[in-house]
Design a protein around this motif. Sequence first.
Motif, PDB file in Angstrom:
ATOM      1  N   MET A  35       0.846  -1.325  -0.188  1.00 42.73           N
ATOM      2  CA  MET A  35       0.191   0.178  -0.076  1.00 42.73           C
ATOM      3  C   MET A  35       0.708   1.069   0.060  1.00 42.73           C
ATOM      4  O   MET A  35       2.090   1.196   0.137  1.00 42.73           O
ATOM      5  CB  MET A  35      -0.896  -0.162   1.257  1.00 42.73           C
ATOM      6  CG  MET A  35      -1.862  -1.190   1.447  1.00 42.73           C
ATOM      7  SD  MET A  35      -2.633  -1.113   2.862  1.00 42.73           S
ATOM      8  CE  MET A  35      -3.715   0.576   2.436  1.00 42.73           C
ATOM      9  N   GLN A  36       0.417   2.438  -0.365  1.00 41.82           N
ATOM     10  CA  GLN A  36       0.883   3.587  -0.308  1.00 41.82           C
ATOM     11  C   GLN A  36       1.336   4.040   1.229  1.00 41.82           C
ATOM     12  O   GLN A  36       0.546   3.944   1.909  1.00 41.82           O
ATOM     13  CB  GLN A  36       0.069   4.894  -0.971  1.00 41.82           C
ATOM     14  CG  GLN A  36       0.910   5.950  -1.122  1.00 41.82           C
ATOM     15  CD  GLN A  36       2.108   5.851  -2.205  1.00 41.82           C
ATOM     16  OE1 GLN A  36       1.922   5.223  -3.373  1.00 41.82           O
ATOM     17  NE2 GLN A  36       2.944   6.612  -2.006  1.00 41.82           N
ATOM     18  N   PRO A  37       2.876   4.177   1.256  1.00 48.81           N
ATOM     19  CA  PRO A  37       3.176   4.298   2.883  1.00 48.81           C
ATOM     20  C   PRO A  37       2.868   5.927   2.999  1.00 48.81           C
ATOM     21  O   PRO A  37       2.722   6.752   2.295  1.00 48.81           O
ATOM     22  CB  PRO A  37       4.776   4.245   2.784  1.00 48.81           C
ATOM     23  CG  PRO A  37       5.096   4.491   1.459  1.00 48.81           C
ATOM     24  CD  PRO A  37       3.857   3.846   0.401  1.00 48.81           C
ATOM     25  N   ASP A  38       2.532   6.172   4.361  1.00 54.55           N
ATOM     26  CA  ASP A  38       2.338   7.555   4.823  1.00 54.55           C
ATOM     27  C   ASP A  38       3.664   8.710   4.786  1.00 54.55           C
ATOM     28  O   ASP A  38       3.408   9.758   4.323  1.00 54.55           O
ATOM     29  CB  ASP A  38       2.041   7.703   6.205  1.00 54.55           C
ATOM     30  CG  ASP A  38       0.471   7.129   6.692  1.00 54.55           C
ATOM     31  OD1 ASP A  38      -0.409   7.079   5.707  1.00 54.55           O
ATOM     32  OD2 ASP A  38       0.186   6.492   7.856  1.00 54.55           O
ATOM     33  N   ASN A  39       4.719   7.812   4.751  1.00 54.27           N
ATOM     34  CA  ASN A  39       5.907   8.683   4.275  1.00 54.27           C
ATOM     35  C   ASN A  39       6.528   7.907   3.438  1.00 54.27           C
ATOM     36  O   ASN A  39       7.196   6.727   3.410  1.00 54.27           O
ATOM     37  CB  ASN A  39       6.823   8.662   5.716  1.00 54.27           C
ATOM     38  CG  ASN A  39       7.974   9.336   5.622  1.00 54.27           C
ATOM     39  OD1 ASN A  39       8.479   9.752   4.815  1.00 54.27           O
ATOM     40  ND2 ASN A  39       8.523   9.607   7.000  1.00 54.27           N
ATOM     41  N   PRO A  40       6.832   8.710   2.267  1.00 54.72           N
ATOM     42  CA  PRO A  40       7.491   8.272   1.234  1.00 54.72           C
ATOM     43  C   PRO A  40       8.658   7.575   1.402  1.00 54.72           C
ATOM     44  O   PRO A  40       9.246   6.874   0.397  1.00 54.72           O
ATOM     45  CB  PRO A  40       7.589   9.407   0.178  1.00 54.72           C
ATOM     46  CG  PRO A  40       7.343  10.551   0.785  1.00 54.72           C
ATOM     47  CD  PRO A  40       6.526  10.293   2.324  1.00 54.72           C
ATOM     48  N   ILE A  41       9.421   7.691   2.399  1.00 50.98           N
ATOM     49  CA  ILE A  41      10.801   7.081   2.664  1.00 50.98           C
ATOM     50  C   ILE A  41      10.540   5.517   2.971  1.00 50.98           C
ATOM     51  O   ILE A  41      11.418   4.711   2.875  1.00 50.98           O
ATOM     52  CB  ILE A  41      11.543   7.553   3.686  1.00 50.98           C
ATOM     53  CG1 ILE A  41      10.942   7.547   5.099  1.00 50.98           C
ATOM     54  CG2 ILE A  41      11.795   9.265   3.137  1.00 50.98           C
ATOM     55  CD1 ILE A  41      12.009   8.035   6.267  1.00 50.98           C
ATOM     56  N   HIS A  42       9.517   5.099   3.437  1.00 50.66           N
ATOM     57  CA  HIS A  42       9.114   3.800   3.660  1.00 50.66           C
ATOM     58  C   HIS A  42       8.645   2.875   2.636  1.00 50.66           C
ATOM     59  O   HIS A  42       8.251   3.157   1.526  1.00 50.66           O
ATOM     60  CB  HIS A  42       8.112   3.705   4.853  1.00 50.66           C
ATOM     61  CG  HIS A  42       8.519   4.331   6.212  1.00 50.66           C
ATOM     62  ND1 HIS A  42       7.762   5.275   6.863  1.00 50.66           N
ATOM     63  CD2 HIS A  42       9.767   4.201   6.673  1.00 50.66           C
ATOM     64  CE1 HIS A  42       8.539   5.622   7.683  1.00 50.66           C
ATOM     65  NE2 HIS A  42       9.812   4.955   7.772  1.00 50.66           N
ATOM     66  N   ASP A  43       9.034   1.849   2.790  1.00 53.07           N
ATOM     67  CA  ASP A  43       8.777   0.643   1.789  1.00 53.07           C
ATOM     68  C   ASP A  43       7.173   0.710   1.718  1.00 53.07           C
ATOM     69  O   ASP A  43       6.357   0.953   2.825  1.00 53.07           O
ATOM     70  CB  ASP A  43       9.135  -0.691   2.326  1.00 53.07           C
ATOM     71  CG  ASP A  43       8.947  -2.044   1.394  1.00 53.07           C
ATOM     72  OD1 ASP A  43       7.936  -2.526   1.601  1.00 53.07           O
ATOM     73  OD2 ASP A  43       9.903  -2.064   0.617  1.00 53.07           O
ATOM     74  N   ARG A  44       6.695  -0.086   0.604  1.00 52.54           N
ATOM     75  CA  ARG A  44       5.187  -0.245   0.484  1.00 52.54           C
ATOM     76  C   ARG A  44       4.598  -1.180   1.159  1.00 52.54           C
ATOM     77  O   ARG A  44       3.173  -1.393   1.319  1.00 52.54           O
ATOM     78  CB  ARG A  44       4.743  -0.358  -0.995  1.00 52.54           C
ATOM     79  CG  ARG A  44       5.194   0.816  -1.696  1.00 52.54           C
ATOM     80  CD  ARG A  44       4.856   0.463  -3.394  1.00 52.54           C
ATOM     81  NE  ARG A  44       3.498   0.104  -3.486  1.00 52.54           N
ATOM     82  CZ  ARG A  44       2.402   0.838  -3.540  1.00 52.54           C
ATOM     83  NH1 ARG A  44       2.327   2.013  -3.402  1.00 52.54           N
ATOM     84  NH2 ARG A  44       1.387   0.363  -3.918  1.00 52.54           N
ATOM     85  N   MET A  45       5.250  -2.191   1.716  1.00 52.90           N
ATOM     86  CA  MET A  45       4.734  -3.274   2.397  1.00 52.90           C
ATOM     87  C   MET A  45       4.020  -3.276   3.785  1.00 52.90           C
ATOM     88  O   MET A  45       4.515  -2.180   4.680  1.00 52.90           O
ATOM     89  CB  MET A  45       5.756  -4.353   2.924  1.00 52.90           C
ATOM     90  CG  MET A  45       5.248  -5.731   3.255  1.00 52.90           C
ATOM     91  SD  MET A  45       3.907  -6.561   2.393  1.00 52.90           S
ATOM     92  CE  MET A  45       5.137  -6.857   0.753  1.00 52.90           C
ATOM     93  N   HIS A  46       2.965  -3.623   3.985  1.00 61.30           N
ATOM     94  CA  HIS A  46       2.057  -3.351   5.230  1.00 61.30           C
ATOM     95  C   HIS A  46       1.417  -4.724   5.881  1.00 61.30           C
ATOM     96  O   HIS A  46       1.227  -5.430   5.287  1.00 61.30           O
ATOM     97  CB  HIS A  46       0.885  -2.542   4.722  1.00 61.30           C
ATOM     98  CG  HIS A  46       0.983  -0.981   4.629  1.00 61.30           C
ATOM     99  ND1 HIS A  46       1.682  -0.430   3.616  1.00 61.30           N
ATOM    100  CD2 HIS A  46       0.645  -0.054   5.542  1.00 61.30           C
ATOM    101  CE1 HIS A  46       2.312   0.820   3.757  1.00 61.30           C
ATOM    102  NE2 HIS A  46       1.511   1.456   4.757  1.00 61.30           N
ATOM    103  N   GLU A  47       1.354  -4.605   7.137  1.00 59.88           N
ATOM    104  CA  GLU A  47       0.497  -5.438   8.137  1.00 59.88           C
ATOM    105  C   GLU A  47      -0.736  -4.984   7.985  1.00 59.88           C
ATOM    106  O   GLU A  47      -0.850  -3.861   8.175  1.00 59.88           O
ATOM    107  CB  GLU A  47       1.247  -5.741   9.192  1.00 59.88           C
ATOM    108  CG  GLU A  47       2.747  -5.801   9.405  1.00 59.88           C
ATOM    109  CD  GLU A  47       3.209  -7.154   8.582  1.00 59.88           C
ATOM    110  OE1 GLU A  47       2.730  -8.187   9.009  1.00 59.88           O
ATOM    111  OE2 GLU A  47       4.191  -6.988   7.843  1.00 59.88           O
ATOM    112  N   VAL A  48      -1.718  -5.746   7.905  1.00 58.29           N
ATOM    113  CA  VAL A  48      -3.123  -5.329   8.067  1.00 58.29           C
ATOM    114  C   VAL A  48      -3.786  -6.109   9.345  1.00 58.29           C
ATOM    115  O   VAL A  48      -3.515  -7.566   9.201  1.00 58.29           O
ATOM    116  CB  VAL A  48      -4.007  -5.480   6.719  1.00 58.29           C
ATOM    117  CG1 VAL A  48      -5.419  -5.357   6.963  1.00 58.29           C
ATOM    118  CG2 VAL A  48      -3.226  -5.016   5.756  1.00 58.29           C
TER     119      VAL A  48
END
Length: 158
Positions: free
Chosen positions: A135-148
């Motif tokens: 998913m799109q990260p809140d901070n663009p410096i982070h990877d797109r991977m998210h835990e839901v």
Amino acid sequence: MREWWNHDHSPEAVEDDFGDTVDRAEAGEDWLAELDGTPIGLIQYSRFADYPDYASEMEPVYPVGPGAASIDYLVGDVELVGRSVGSAMIHAFVAFVWTHDPTTTHLVVPVSSANERSWRALLRAGFHLVARGEMQPDNPIHDRMHEVLRIDRPVAAS
């Protein structure tokens, strides 16, 4: 906190980010968390039905379904980070949601996979992992991977 809440902290930006919810011109809700009468954090509450773009963004990773809402949260006092205050704050707020909004059947929270402290706080508060995805990260410096993570409204005893 600043790494994960990628917001400008100027008075104008705070007004822009939070003014509409404070004025009740937006469907989302912002709640202050207090410890012994002192503000220590913030929890944002929103129903996915009120934010269809957010629900659509979630769809490829985890379809939220009807009755779903989400929270976002922060502990603002660095001295309290790592002391389970965040988990307690989340746990208390979830209990509040079940009485505050009877239309909410479950909470779904996407968290940057790199923000392990945050998603572990959700686990300690009773959430369980339901998906992982980009998913799109809140901070663009982070990877797109998210835990839901998800928690369901407790079933009333009969």
